[in-house]
Design a protein around this motif. Structure first.
Motif, PDB file in Angstrom:
ATOM      1  N   LEU A 115       0.771  -1.216  -0.039  1.00 20.83           N
ATOM      2  CA  LEU A 115      -0.053  -0.051   0.004  1.00 20.83           C
ATOM      3  C   LEU A 115       0.764   1.277  -0.070  1.00 20.83           C
ATOM      4  O   LEU A 115       0.504   2.166  -0.656  1.00 20.83           O
ATOM      5  N   GLY A 116       1.864   1.210   0.833  1.00 23.21           N
ATOM      6  CA  GLY A 116       2.958   2.572   0.834  1.00 23.21           C
ATOM      7  C   GLY A 116       3.494   2.359  -0.636  1.00 23.21           C
ATOM      8  O   GLY A 116       3.616   3.690  -0.908  1.00 23.21           O
ATOM      9  N   ILE A 117       3.892   1.455  -1.037  1.00 22.07           N
ATOM     10  CA  ILE A 117       4.721   1.671  -2.445  1.00 22.07           C
ATOM     11  C   ILE A 117       3.467   1.939  -3.639  1.00 22.07           C
ATOM     12  O   ILE A 117       3.729   3.138  -4.221  1.00 22.07           O
ATOM     13  N   MET A 118       2.277   1.645  -3.374  1.00 15.31           N
ATOM     14  CA  MET A 118       1.284   2.141  -4.354  1.00 15.31           C
ATOM     15  C   MET A 118       1.053   3.614  -3.983  1.00 15.31           C
ATOM     16  O   MET A 118       0.978   4.519  -5.254  1.00 15.31           O
ATOM     17  N   LEU A 119       1.044   4.169  -2.953  1.00 14.84           N
ATOM     18  CA  LEU A 119       0.575   5.408  -2.768  1.00 14.84           C
ATOM     19  C   LEU A 119       1.962   6.365  -2.911  1.00 14.84           C
ATOM     20  O   LEU A 119       1.860   7.564  -3.312  1.00 14.84           O
ATOM     21  N   GLY A 120       3.191   5.947  -2.727  1.00 14.23           N
ATOM     22  CA  GLY A 120       4.313   6.573  -3.335  1.00 14.23           C
ATOM     23  C   GLY A 120       4.496   6.781  -4.680  1.00 14.23           C
ATOM     24  O   GLY A 120       4.933   7.720  -5.010  1.00 14.23           O
ATOM     25  N   VAL A 121       3.729   5.919  -5.631  1.00  8.44           N
ATOM     26  CA  VAL A 121       3.867   6.002  -7.018  1.00  8.44           C
ATOM     27  C   VAL A 121       2.837   7.031  -7.319  1.00  8.44           C
ATOM     28  O   VAL A 121       2.923   7.682  -8.321  1.00  8.44           O
ATOM     29  N   TRP A 122       1.646   7.054  -6.830  1.00  8.37           N
ATOM     30  CA  TRP A 122       0.240   7.806  -7.230  1.00  8.37           C
ATOM     31  C   TRP A 122       0.416   8.980  -6.532  1.00  8.37           C
ATOM     32  O   TRP A 122       0.010  10.157  -6.864  1.00  8.37           O
ATOM     33  N   ALA A 123       0.816   9.189  -5.159  1.00  6.38           N
ATOM     34  CA  ALA A 123       0.858  10.252  -4.285  1.00  6.38           C
ATOM     35  C   ALA A 123       2.090  10.637  -3.486  1.00  6.38           C
ATOM     36  O   ALA A 123       2.052  10.143  -2.287  1.00  6.38           O
ATOM     37  N   PRO A 124       3.078  10.934  -4.230  1.00  8.64           N
ATOM     38  CA  PRO A 124       4.338  11.114  -3.457  1.00  8.64           C
ATOM     39  C   PRO A 124       4.475  12.251  -2.264  1.00  8.64           C
ATOM     40  O   PRO A 124       5.656  12.309  -1.697  1.00  8.64           O
ATOM     41  N   SER A 125       3.687  12.806  -2.056  1.00  9.61           N
ATOM     42  CA  SER A 125       3.559  13.704  -0.986  1.00  9.61           C
ATOM     43  C   SER A 125       4.007  13.300   0.347  1.00  9.61           C
ATOM     44  O   SER A 125       3.509  11.935   0.578  1.00  9.61           O
ATOM     45  N   ARG A 126       4.693  13.574   0.999  1.00  7.13           N
ATOM     46  CA  ARG A 126       5.377  13.272   2.319  1.00  7.13           C
ATOM     47  C   ARG A 126       4.199  13.053   3.336  1.00  7.13           C
ATOM     48  O   ARG A 126       4.197  12.395   4.297  1.00  7.13           O
ATOM     49  N   ALA A 127       2.865  13.912   3.164  1.00  4.78           N
ATOM     50  CA  ALA A 127       1.896  13.769   4.223  1.00  4.78           C
ATOM     51  C   ALA A 127       1.002  12.360   3.717  1.00  4.78           C
ATOM     52  O   ALA A 127       0.349  12.098   4.728  1.00  4.78           O
ATOM     53  N   THR A 128       1.058  11.964   2.622  1.00  5.54           N
ATOM     54  CA  THR A 128       0.313  10.764   2.202  1.00  5.54           C
ATOM     55  C   THR A 128       0.516   9.542   2.987  1.00  5.54           C
ATOM     56  O   THR A 128      -0.690   8.899   3.489  1.00  5.54           O
ATOM     57  N   PRO A 129       1.680   9.137   3.528  1.00  7.68           N
ATOM     58  CA  PRO A 129       1.516   7.864   4.359  1.00  7.68           C
ATOM     59  C   PRO A 129       1.080   8.061   5.852  1.00  7.68           C
ATOM     60  O   PRO A 129       0.447   7.162   6.226  1.00  7.68           O
ATOM     61  N   MET A 130       1.146   9.065   6.209  1.00 12.13           N
ATOM     62  CA  MET A 130       0.879   9.641   7.592  1.00 12.13           C
ATOM     63  C   MET A 130      -0.831   9.648   7.454  1.00 12.13           C
ATOM     64  O   MET A 130      -1.319   8.976   8.343  1.00 12.13           O
ATOM     65  N   LEU A 131      -1.243  10.256   6.728  1.00 12.92           N
ATOM     66  CA  LEU A 131      -2.781  10.175   6.303  1.00 12.92           C
ATOM     67  C   LEU A 131      -3.273   8.557   6.124  1.00 12.92           C
ATOM     68  O   LEU A 131      -4.498   8.337   6.785  1.00 12.92           O
ATOM     69  N   ALA A 132      -2.437   8.007   5.234  1.00 14.09           N
ATOM     70  CA  ALA A 132      -2.907   6.577   5.174  1.00 14.09           C
ATOM     71  C   ALA A 132      -3.042   5.940   6.408  1.00 14.09           C
ATOM     72  O   ALA A 132      -3.804   5.010   6.602  1.00 14.09           O
ATOM     73  N   MET A 133      -1.928   5.949   7.212  1.00 15.96           N
ATOM     74  CA  MET A 133      -2.053   5.003   8.439  1.00 15.96           C
ATOM     75  C   MET A 133      -3.239   5.369   9.342  1.00 15.96           C
ATOM     76  O   MET A 133      -3.851   4.448   9.990  1.00 15.96           O
ATOM     77  N   VAL A 134      -3.660   6.513   9.394  1.00 10.79           N
ATOM     78  CA  VAL A 134      -4.525   7.122  10.324  1.00 10.79           C
ATOM     79  C   VAL A 134      -5.980   6.470   9.491  1.00 10.79           C
ATOM     80  O   VAL A 134      -6.736   5.832  10.207  1.00 10.79           O
ATOM     81  N   VAL A 135      -6.302   6.474   8.450  1.00  9.47           N
ATOM     82  CA  VAL A 135      -7.051   6.351   7.660  1.00  9.47           C
ATOM     83  C   VAL A 135      -7.562   4.686   7.838  1.00  9.47           C
ATOM     84  O   VAL A 135      -8.287   4.171   8.117  1.00  9.47           O
ATOM     85  N   MET A 136      -6.160   4.028   7.593  1.00 10.28           N
ATOM     86  CA  MET A 136      -6.261   2.682   7.732  1.00 10.28           C
ATOM     87  C   MET A 136      -6.809   1.893   9.076  1.00 10.28           C
ATOM     88  O   MET A 136      -7.651   1.182   9.307  1.00 10.28           O
ATOM     89  N   VAL A 137      -6.045   2.535   9.962  1.00 11.14           N
ATOM     90  CA  VAL A 137      -6.665   2.290  11.679  1.00 11.14           C
ATOM     91  C   VAL A 137      -8.048   2.648  11.726  1.00 11.14           C
ATOM     92  O   VAL A 137      -8.677   1.967  12.317  1.00 11.14           O
ATOM     93  N   GLY A 138      -8.315   3.711  11.254  1.00 22.60           N
ATOM     94  CA  GLY A 138      -9.816   4.176  11.331  1.00 22.60           C
ATOM     95  C   GLY A 138     -10.867   3.333  10.646  1.00 22.60           C
ATOM     96  O   GLY A 138     -11.773   2.813  11.361  1.00 22.60           O
TER      97      GLY A 138
END
Length: 262
Positions: free
Chosen positions: A150-173
């Motif tokens: 998931l991190g690799i996919m987001l890194g390819v499509w949304a390389p912003s540094r904020a993306t993985p932090m938001l993704a972790m919060v969303v995944m836990v939520g």
């Protein structure tokens, strides 16, 4: 450009070593060890908690932090400003992403070995009224690969540094919301322990939620495949092949998601 079939495996081995030595991965595995040891030494760890330690703990650590690590590995060259140099190398972007996706199996393999060890230790020392089967032992390590992918996919499509932090919060939520729904809805979450606490505090085994453990494992594998396929679609010069793989991943996820239901 190089089309040698040995390029991707060689890159994958290199990326796997980088993944396993990444400070976040090392810290997450170390924290998992501390939590497991502290639970046995200083707390009343009951049979249900031990069951969940085997079936779900790795989904949280290092599963969730691996989203960040996968994203950082994918965007490493962009953050270092070395993308113009990569264009002169005989390796395509698709090959680099394929190598990263293969490397995602490395932390999952480590988690599988550790999980098999703690399962064996618990079974010998305490026993399980209803022991996890092989698919339940492997499902949490598989989600470690899923977090990295998931991190690799987001890194390819949304390389912003904020993306993985938001993704972790969303995944836990998402997991919290799904886990608190009536069964069988929690089967569709990224983390599922199978243990039904019932009215107890975990000291007495109550029951296991119904459903197919093999199909649930395949459902998680389908989600992992979807993340990898989505990453490849972004970088592949032949998107038709990537779209076929993506369609197969979606079909597997839907079929396994249906088959896992009781």
């Amino acid at each position: 450009m190089s089309r040698s079939p040995g390029v991707v495996p060689a890159l994958a081995r290199q990326e796997a070593r980088r993944l396993l030595r990444h400070p976040v991965v090392l810290a997450a595995f170390a924290w998992w060890v501390v939590i497991v040891a502290a639970a046995e030494l200083y707390q009343d760890t009951f049979v249900v908690q031990r069951f969940e330690s085997v079936t779900a703990a790795f989904s949280f650590l290092p599963g969730v932090p691996c989203i960040l690590v996968g994203h950082m590995m994918t965007t490493r060259d962009a953050r270092a400003g070395s993308l113009p140099l990569l264009g002169a190398l005989p390796v395509r972007a698709e090959q680099r992403v394929r190598a990263l996706c293969l490397a995602a199996l490395a932390p999952a393999a480590v988690a599988a070995v550790l999980n098999a060890g703690i399962f064996s230790g618990y079974r010998l020392a305490f026993g399980f009224p209803d022991a996890p089967d092989v698919w339940q032992v492997l499902q949490a390590p598989l989600t470690v690969a899923g977090g990295t992918l998931l991190g690799i996919m987001l890194g390819v499509w949304a390389p912003s540094r904020a993306t993985p932090m938001l993704a972790m919060v969303v995944m836990v939520g998402i997991n919290v919301v799904v886990a608190n729904r009536p069964h069988p809805v929690p089967l569709f979450g990224p983390m599922f322990s199978w243990a039904d606490w019932g009215p107890t505090d975990g000291s007495v085994w109550w029951a296991m939620f119904p459903g197919s453990t093999l199909a649930h494992f395949l459902y998680l594998g389908g989600l992992c495949s979807m993340a990898a396929a989505a990453a490849l679609i972004r970088v592949s010069p032949r998107r038709g092949r990537a779209l076929v793989v993506s369609a197969g991943a979606v079909a597997l996820t839907v079929a396994a998601g249906w088959a896992q239901l009781p």
